[in-house]
Design a protein around this motif. Structure first.
Motif, PDB file in Angstrom:
ATOM      1  N   GLY A 126       0.794  -1.244  -0.058  1.00 15.73           N
ATOM      2  CA  GLY A 126       0.136  -0.075  -0.027  1.00 15.73           C
ATOM      3  C   GLY A 126       0.859   1.308  -0.008  1.00 15.73           C
ATOM      4  N   PRO A 127       1.826   1.345   0.972  1.00 10.48           N
ATOM      5  CA  PRO A 127       2.537   2.761   1.143  1.00 10.48           C
ATOM      6  C   PRO A 127       3.347   2.695  -0.462  1.00 10.48           C
ATOM      7  CG  PRO A 127       2.781   1.417   2.963  1.00 10.48           C
ATOM      8  CD  PRO A 127       2.218   0.651   2.163  1.00 10.48           C
ATOM      9  N   GLU A 128       3.815   1.918  -1.031  1.00 10.40           N
ATOM     10  CA  GLU A 128       4.480   1.584  -2.335  1.00 10.40           C
ATOM     11  C   GLU A 128       3.612   2.305  -3.148  1.00 10.40           C
ATOM     12  OE1 GLU A 128       6.645  -1.064  -5.567  1.00 10.40           O
ATOM     13  OE2 GLU A 128       6.398  -1.857  -3.530  1.00 10.40           O
ATOM     14  N   GLY A 129       2.373   1.689  -3.306  1.00 12.13           N
ATOM     15  CA  GLY A 129       1.327   2.212  -4.243  1.00 12.13           C
ATOM     16  C   GLY A 129       1.058   3.682  -4.376  1.00 12.13           C
ATOM     17  N   LEU A 130       0.869   4.072  -2.873  1.00 15.43           N
ATOM     18  CA  LEU A 130       0.384   5.425  -2.731  1.00 15.43           C
ATOM     19  C   LEU A 130       1.406   6.243  -3.103  1.00 15.43           C
ATOM     20  CD1 LEU A 130      -1.466   5.191   0.677  1.00 15.43           C
ATOM     21  CD2 LEU A 130      -2.547   5.653  -1.606  1.00 15.43           C
ATOM     22  N   ALA A 131       2.707   6.165  -2.826  1.00 11.62           N
ATOM     23  CA  ALA A 131       3.993   6.868  -3.345  1.00 11.62           C
ATOM     24  C   ALA A 131       4.027   7.223  -4.893  1.00 11.62           C
ATOM     25  CB  ALA A 131       5.186   6.248  -2.681  1.00 11.62           C
ATOM     26  N   LEU A 132       3.691   5.855  -5.249  1.00  7.78           N
ATOM     27  CA  LEU A 132       3.544   5.878  -6.756  1.00  7.78           C
ATOM     28  C   LEU A 132       2.627   6.706  -7.743  1.00  7.78           C
ATOM     29  CD1 LEU A 132       5.278   4.519  -9.186  1.00  7.78           C
ATOM     30  CD2 LEU A 132       3.769   2.402  -9.174  1.00  7.78           C
ATOM     31  N   LEU A 133       1.633   6.979  -6.739  1.00  4.99           N
ATOM     32  CA  LEU A 133       0.503   7.611  -7.367  1.00  4.99           C
ATOM     33  C   LEU A 133       0.906   9.116  -7.034  1.00  4.99           C
ATOM     34  CD1 LEU A 133      -2.789   5.993  -5.886  1.00  4.99           C
ATOM     35  CD2 LEU A 133      -2.121   6.098  -8.282  1.00  4.99           C
ATOM     36  N   GLU A 134       1.721   9.559  -6.214  1.00  4.86           N
ATOM     37  CA  GLU A 134       2.150  10.869  -6.115  1.00  4.86           C
ATOM     38  C   GLU A 134       2.790  11.261  -7.410  1.00  4.86           C
ATOM     39  OE1 GLU A 134       1.624  12.987  -3.869  1.00  4.86           O
ATOM     40  OE2 GLU A 134       0.407  11.916  -2.329  1.00  4.86           O
ATOM     41  N   ARG A 135       3.661  10.321  -8.131  1.00  7.64           N
ATOM     42  CA  ARG A 135       4.518  10.745  -9.115  1.00  7.64           C
ATOM     43  C   ARG A 135       3.816  10.297 -10.594  1.00  7.64           C
ATOM     44  NH1 ARG A 135       7.798   7.363  -5.849  1.00  7.64           N
ATOM     45  NH2 ARG A 135       7.701   5.817  -7.528  1.00  7.64           N
ATOM     46  N   GLU A 136       2.903   9.225 -10.577  1.00  5.03           N
ATOM     47  CA  GLU A 136       2.273   8.785 -11.741  1.00  5.03           C
ATOM     48  C   GLU A 136       0.689   8.784 -11.818  1.00  5.03           C
ATOM     49  OE1 GLU A 136       4.025   7.859 -14.455  1.00  5.03           O
ATOM     50  OE2 GLU A 136       6.062   7.892 -13.716  1.00  5.03           O
ATOM     51  N   PRO A 137       0.064   9.625 -12.391  1.00  2.00           N
ATOM     52  CA  PRO A 137      -1.482   9.651 -12.411  1.00  2.00           C
ATOM     53  C   PRO A 137      -2.029   8.281 -13.166  1.00  2.00           C
ATOM     54  CG  PRO A 137      -0.546  11.094 -14.149  1.00  2.00           C
ATOM     55  CD  PRO A 137       0.492  10.742 -13.383  1.00  2.00           C
ATOM     56  N   VAL A 138      -2.912   7.866 -12.779  1.00  2.00           N
ATOM     57  CA  VAL A 138      -3.531   6.589 -13.294  1.00  2.00           C
ATOM     58  C   VAL A 138      -4.969   6.517 -13.332  1.00  2.00           C
ATOM     59  CG1 VAL A 138      -1.643   4.878 -12.475  1.00  2.00           C
ATOM     60  CG2 VAL A 138      -3.845   5.064 -11.042  1.00  2.00           C
ATOM     61  N   ASP A 139      -5.680   5.727 -13.981  1.00  2.00           N
ATOM     62  CA  ASP A 139      -6.910   6.033 -14.280  1.00  2.00           C
ATOM     63  C   ASP A 139      -7.759   4.898 -13.283  1.00  2.00           C
ATOM     64  OD1 ASP A 139      -7.240   7.557 -16.561  1.00  2.00           O
ATOM     65  OD2 ASP A 139      -6.317   6.051 -17.668  1.00  2.00           O
ATOM     66  N   ALA A 140      -7.110   3.815 -12.808  1.00  2.00           N
ATOM     67  CA  ALA A 140      -7.713   2.856 -12.255  1.00  2.00           C
ATOM     68  C   ALA A 140      -6.552   2.177 -11.300  1.00  2.00           C
ATOM     69  CB  ALA A 140      -8.469   1.784 -12.836  1.00  2.00           C
ATOM     70  N   VAL A 141      -6.890   1.600 -10.141  1.00  2.00           N
ATOM     71  CA  VAL A 141      -6.233   0.941  -9.227  1.00  2.00           C
ATOM     72  C   VAL A 141      -6.788  -0.679  -8.990  1.00  2.00           C
ATOM     73  CG1 VAL A 141      -5.001   0.351  -6.947  1.00  2.00           C
ATOM     74  CG2 VAL A 141      -5.129   2.673  -7.988  1.00  2.00           C
TER      75      VAL A 141
END
Length: 132
Positions: free
Chosen positions: A36-51
């Protein structure tokens, strides 16, 4: 039309690698996170449409990730993946704003269909708010 951008957050490396590879073959741009923490950090840098989010993870479970994700990235659509024992958790995730939930193991065609639906919803929501 731009590629749909997907983030898979799951603590099972083999599942993540296999699913990401299969989704890429279907034309998705796929990012991968093992927690989870890795995914949230990635979202800060890379926008996505779906998780695509696993419910049962150590340290920060899928519901905690969903809560944080929806506060910080409300437009991102979330598909919860759950095992049989976590059905109630997945349903509560729907109440917190998850797009849908699927049972593991999930058939690829079913997953692809739900991802496409969630990305279409994300893009439609973005049009109405002036976001891309």
């Amino acid at each position: 039309m731009a590629e749909d951008r997907i983030l898979i957050i799951d603590d099972e490396p083999q599942f993540v690698a296999t699913t990401a590879k299969r989704l890429r073959r279907r034309g998705f741009l796929v990012l991968e996170a093992g927690s989870g923490p890795e995914g949230l950090a990635l979202l800060e840098r890379e926008p996505v449409d779906a998780v695509v989010l696993d419910v049962g993870m150590p340290d920060m479970d899928g519901i905690q990730v969903l809560r944080e994700l929806k506060m910080r990235f409300p437009q991102v659509q979330v598909l919860m993946l759950t095992g049989h024992g976590n059905m109630e958790v997945a349903i509560s995730g729907m109440a917190m704003g998850a797009f849908d939930y699927l049972m593991k193991p999930v058939e690829l065609d079913v997953l692809v269909g739900k991802i496409r639906e969630s990305c279409a919803r994300r893009k439609k929501a973005g049009e109405g708010s002036g976001m891309a």
